[in-house]
Design a protein around this motif. Structure first.
Motif, short mmCIF file in Angstrom:
data_model
loop_
_atom_site.label_atom_id
_atom_site.label_comp_id
_atom_site.label_asym_id
_atom_site.label_seq_id
_atom_site.Cartn_x
_atom_site.Cartn_y
_atom_site.Cartn_z
N ASN A 622 12.28 29.19 -24.14
CA ASN A 622 12.06 30.23 -25.15
C ASN A 622 12.45 31.59 -24.59
O ASN A 622 13.14 32.37 -25.25
N LYS A 625 16.05 31.83 -24.37
CA LYS A 625 16.63 31.78 -25.72
C LYS A 625 16.50 33.14 -26.41
O LYS A 625 17.42 33.59 -27.07
N PHE A 626 15.30 33.80 -26.27
CA PHE A 626 15.09 35.05 -27.00
C PHE A 626 15.39 36.28 -26.16
O PHE A 626 14.98 37.38 -26.49
N ASP A 651 9.78 37.94 -19.88
CA ASP A 651 11.19 38.19 -20.26
C ASP A 651 11.34 39.60 -20.79
O ASP A 651 10.36 40.27 -21.09
N ARG A 669 6.30 26.65 -36.78
CA ARG A 669 6.30 28.05 -37.16
C ARG A 669 7.32 28.81 -36.37
O ARG A 669 7.28 28.88 -35.15
N GLN A 670 8.28 29.38 -37.12
CA GLN A 670 9.25 30.26 -36.48
C GLN A 670 9.14 31.57 -37.22
O GLN A 670 9.28 31.62 -38.43
N VAL A 671 8.85 32.63 -36.47
CA VAL A 671 8.41 33.83 -37.16
C VAL A 671 9.50 34.53 -37.94
O VAL A 671 9.23 35.17 -38.94
N GLY A 681 16.10 26.07 -32.69
CA GLY A 681 14.72 25.67 -32.32
C GLY A 681 14.05 24.93 -33.47
O GLY A 681 14.57 24.89 -34.59
N THR A 682 12.89 24.36 -33.15
CA THR A 682 12.19 23.53 -34.14
C THR A 682 10.88 24.16 -34.62
O THR A 682 10.31 23.73 -35.61
N GLY A 683 10.35 25.13 -33.88
CA GLY A 683 9.04 25.73 -34.25
C GLY A 683 7.87 24.87 -33.80
O GLY A 683 6.74 25.08 -34.22
N GLY A 685 7.63 24.02 -30.22
CA GLY A 685 7.49 24.19 -28.77
C GLY A 685 6.13 24.75 -28.36
O GLY A 685 5.45 24.17 -27.52
N LEU A 686 5.73 25.88 -28.91
CA LEU A 686 4.48 26.53 -28.49
C LEU A 686 3.25 25.70 -28.87
O LEU A 686 2.28 25.62 -28.12
P1 ADP Z 1 11.28 27.26 -31.40
O1 ADP Z 1 11.59 25.91 -31.28
O2 ADP Z 1 11.60 27.93 -32.65
O3 ADP Z 1 11.40 28.05 -30.20
P2 ADP Z 1 8.50 27.64 -30.61
O4 ADP Z 1 7.26 27.02 -31.08
O5 ADP Z 1 8.87 27.42 -29.23
O6 ADP Z 1 9.64 27.15 -31.60
O7 ADP Z 1 8.44 29.16 -30.86
C1 ADP Z 1 8.03 29.62 -32.08
C2 ADP Z 1 8.55 30.97 -32.29
O8 ADP Z 1 7.95 31.88 -31.39
C3 ADP Z 1 9.93 31.14 -32.08
O9 ADP Z 1 10.69 30.74 -33.22
C4 ADP Z 1 10.08 32.63 -31.83
O10 ADP Z 1 10.16 33.31 -33.04
C5 ADP Z 1 8.83 32.96 -31.14
N1 ADP Z 1 9.05 32.98 -29.67
C6 ADP Z 1 8.67 32.05 -28.79
N2 ADP Z 1 8.98 32.47 -27.51
C7 ADP Z 1 9.49 33.72 -27.62
C8 ADP Z 1 10.00 34.68 -26.69
N3 ADP Z 1 9.99 34.45 -25.33
N4 ADP Z 1 10.52 35.80 -27.16
C9 ADP Z 1 10.49 36.07 -28.49
N5 ADP Z 1 10.03 35.21 -29.40
C10 ADP Z 1 9.55 34.03 -28.99
#
Ligand code: ADP
Length: 734
Positions: A622, A625-626, A651, A669-671, A681-683, A685-686
């Motif tokens: 993540n 990626k971001f 980061d 959930r992807q914000v 991404g799939t939303g 991961g977290l």
């Molecule tokens: P994805 O598969 O979309 O990454 P996650 O559950 O990992 O799904 O993350 C959910 C959302 O949290 C992401 O879509 C992103 O919007 C936000 N996010 C997660 N990690 C970061 C990060 N390091 N920087 C900015 N946004 C993040």
């Protein structure tokens, strides 16, 4: 005859003897003797002969019309009869009066000259008889009246006899009088002595030299010793004499006996105790005693003084008690005035005796003319209620009474609920003498009671509502429980389905990816650039789908509880190195700086290596990626305060808005949709990361500054507690 007369034993026998001789000489039957009584200034009958009832005549000597008076005064025999008898005060037809002279002494009457007497007698039936020679030094002494006319031949000798006998009779009479007076005086003296002796007070007469001349028996007992007295008595009497004499001497020194000291201390010779006398001294006149004689009456005031002292003590005691009572009353008043409650004291007929200011405001109508009608009514109403309460209470046997009463405040007309507490004050015979009443203002209590009642109503209403709501909730709860069971069942079915379908899903996708690669690489024959591009897109879509399916399957496994822990010793450094290697191509592609900083003192962890690796991979991928420029870092710190390790994935990427910080942890959930497209991404991961850390007994949290970067912090225990996640899972499903 005269010598026989002189030897008569007493006056009356002498008088009778003379009278008998005269009658005998005059040859008469009856006659009587009148003597001149100087004190009475009259002729008084003293003896008679021949009468049944002796005549009792008393003829004033001043009555000069009476022939007997004239005969006596002029010393001339007189004879009369008929009408003149009445003038002569004798009840006889014919009479003769023979004058009876006495020796001329001090106080005797002078003899009336004959011519004067003749003139007074006048001419008539009564006439003077031949005058006998009157003796010198004779004075009128009385008259003998003989019944009948004395014969001429004896008249001379009879008159002479009476003339001669007169002085003897007179002397005998005066002798008799002296004797009588001596008897009388002796009797009087005896009576007086008895009187004085029977006085309880000593009475003493002293002369100028303070010697005792006379004293009564009480004084004798104190001051006079007798033969055979005891030595104690003698000494006491000596002492008394000494005291009395010095008292009298002092009195003389002070001037007059009446103005000196009045108190005298003596000793009772019989009892030996002290006696106190008050001395009343009177100087005696010459007639009564010798010159300078003083009569002292000693009044015994011992008892009086004792009583006076006792009285004084009583008075003192009463005064003290009064003072105490008045100070008590002052204190009571002070208390009464300072008590905030009205206090009243009434007698047993409910009349108010005492009250403080507070009570006056309710019951006093003294300034009644200045009060309004309403106020007067209020005062009267209060008084009636209170009085009837007290009257009732007074009749009861109880000592105290408590009752509520509704009064009215005269000042403002407001209702005044009060409680009266009354108590009786008893005297020593147990009869009530007063009633004390204290009035407590119950306004607050009544208000509180009212509020309490309201509260009770509200409370019961509320309870009713809560009961209804609880019933409602129970129903909802039952429904929810049923729903939750349904959901859980569906979820389990879904997870089971996914778990069992993983193979079925992954195999065709892998086939798609594999064949796409073969086509792209030209292994199955030449293809042009447009076809290659289409195939690449197809392969990317398949890879994305695979990743999604992998994530979903992971989640499903976790939720279905089909992800067992494999605990072992894990070097964090090794795991970080592995993950770094995996993401290295992406880092390089984006030309980011990549930093790993693991504290050297971190001991190996006792945990599940694969799961830790997946957590770090999710967070690091993540971060990369971001993040489009700048750096990505892994920082691990172990300190003593914490039992475990803290791993920060830092980061300098796009960051997360404040409002999204909660949402990022939810499934799928992807914000930011636009960003997602950019970053893929799939939303999940977290969400998976958090669930994995749950299983490992750890936590994950995030801090982020939108547009500047994010920090994801993981806390891992040094030893994963056995069964930690099971417990947590159990707690959640429960
Ligand atoms: P994805 O598969 O979309 O990454 P996650 O559950 O990992 O799904 O993350 C959910 C959302 O949290 C992401 O879509 C992103 O919007 C936000 N996010 C997660 N990690 C970061 C990060 N390091 N920087 C900015 N946004 C993040």
């Amino acid at each position: 005859m005269l010598s026989a007369l002189a030897e008569a034993p007493d006056f009356s026998s002498a008088a009778s003897f003379l009278l008998a001789q005269v009658l005998d000489l005059a040859d008469a039957e009856r006659g009587h003797m009148l003597r001149l009584d100087a004190a009475q200034e009259s002729l008084v009958s003293v003896a008679s002969v021949g009468y049944e009832t002796p005549p009792r005549a008393l003829i004033p000597i001043g009555d000069l019309s009476n022939p007997l008076v004239l005969s006596a005064l002029a010393l001339v025999p007189v004879t009369g009869g008929g009408r003149s008898s009445s003038r002569a005060f004798v009840s006889i037809a014919r009479w003769t009066a023979l004058p009876m002279p006495q020796a001329r002494l001090r106080g005797t009457l002078p003899v009336m000259p004959l011519p004067h007497a003749q003139e007074l007698l006048g001419e008539g039936e009564v006439r003077f008889l031949t005058a006998v020679e009157r003796r010198l030094a004779s004075a009128p002494g009385g008259v003998i009246v003989v019944e009948g006319a004395v014969p001429e031949r004896v008249i001379g000798s009879v008159t002479t006899l009476v003339m001669l006998a007169g002085p003897i009779i007179a002397r005998l009479a005066s002798l008799q009088e002296s004797r009588d007076s001596i008897d009388r005086l002796t009797q009087q003296r005896d009576r007086l002595t008895l009187m004085v002796d029977s006085l309880p007070d000593p009475v003493v007469i002293t002369n100028a030299t303070n010697d005792i001349i006379a004293q009564n028996s009480r004084a004798e007992r104190l001051l006079n010793g007798k033969e055979g007295d005891s030595s104690g008595r003698r000494r006491a009497i000596e002492l008394n004499n000494l005291l009395f004499t010095s008292f009298l001497a002092k009195a003389v020194m002070m001037g007059s006996p009446t103005s000196g000291p009045r108190e005298l201390n003596l000793v009772d010779p019989d009892e030996g105790n002290d006696l106190l006398f008050e001395v009343l001294a009177h100087p005696l006149s010459e007639r009564v005693g010798p010159d300078d004689a003083v009569l002292s009456v000693l009044r015994d005031v011992t008892d009086l003084r004792r009583a006076a002292n006792e009285l004084e003590r009583q008075v003192q005691r009463v005064r003290l008690a009064e003072m105490k009572a008045s100070s008590e009353r002052d204190r009571l008043n002070l208390i009464l005035e300072n008590v905030a409650d009205p206090i009243l004291v009434t007698d047993e007929r409910a009349n108010i005796i005492l009250m403080n200011d507070q009570a006056e405001q309710l019951f006093q109508a003294s300034e009644i003319q200045q009060r309004s009608r309403r106020q007067i009514q209020a005062v009267r109403g209060n008084d009636t209620k209170f009085t009837s309460f007290i009257s009732e209470f007074a009749l009861l046997d109880t000592r105290a009474r408590r009752e509520r009463m509704a009064l009215v405040h005269p000042a403002n007309g407001n209702q005044l609920p009060i409680e009266v507490v009354s108590g009786k004050i008893m005297n020593e015979r147990g009869e009530p003498i007063a009633i004390v009443s204290v009035l407590h203002d119950l306004t607050k209590e009544v208000e509180i009671e009212r509020l309490y009642e309201t509260l009770k109503t509200l409370n019961s209403e509320l309870e009713e509502r809560i009961r209804a709501a609880t019933a409602d909730l129970a129903e909802q709860n039952a429904r929810l429980q049923w729903q939750s069971q349904e959901v859980e069942r569906a979820n389990r079915l879904k997870s089971e389905f996914l778990a069992s379908m993983s193979h079925e899903l992954r195999t065709p996708i892998n086939a798609l990816i594999g064949y796409s690669a073969l086509l792209i690489d030209g292994v199955l024959g030449e293809i042009n650039e447009r076809q290659r591009d289409a195939l690449r897109r197809g392969r990317a879509a398949a890879e994305h789908l695979l990743a999604l399916i992998n994530d979903i399957l992971d989640l499903a496994k976790i939720e279905a509880g089909k992800m067992p822990l494999h605990l072992e010793e894990v070097e964090l450094r090794d795991v970080v190195a592995e993950v770094s290697q995996q993401i290295e191509p992406m880092v390089r592609k984006k030309a980011l700086e990549f930093v790993v900083d693991i504290s050297t003192e971190c001991p190996p962890l006792h945990t599940d290596r694969t799961k830790v690796r997946q957590v770090l991979l999710n967070l690091l991928s993540n971060a990369v990626k971001f993040t489009n420029r700048g750096r990505v870092a892994v920082v691990a710190r172990c300190d003593d305060a914490r039992d475990g390790v803290r791993i920060d994935v830092v980061d300098t990427g796009i960051g997360i808005r404040e409002k999204d910080l909660q949402a990022i942890w939810e499934d799928f959930r992807q914000v930011d949709q636009s960003r997602t497209r950019e970053f893929g991404g799939t939303g999940l991961g977290l969400s998976i990361t958090r669930k994995l850390l749950d299983r490992l007994g750890g936590t994950v949290s995030v801090r982020s500054q939108y547009g500047e970067g994010s920090v994801f912090s993981v806390l891992l225990p040094q030893r994963t507690p056995h069964g930690a996640s099971e417990e947590i899972a159990a707690a959640r499903s429960g």
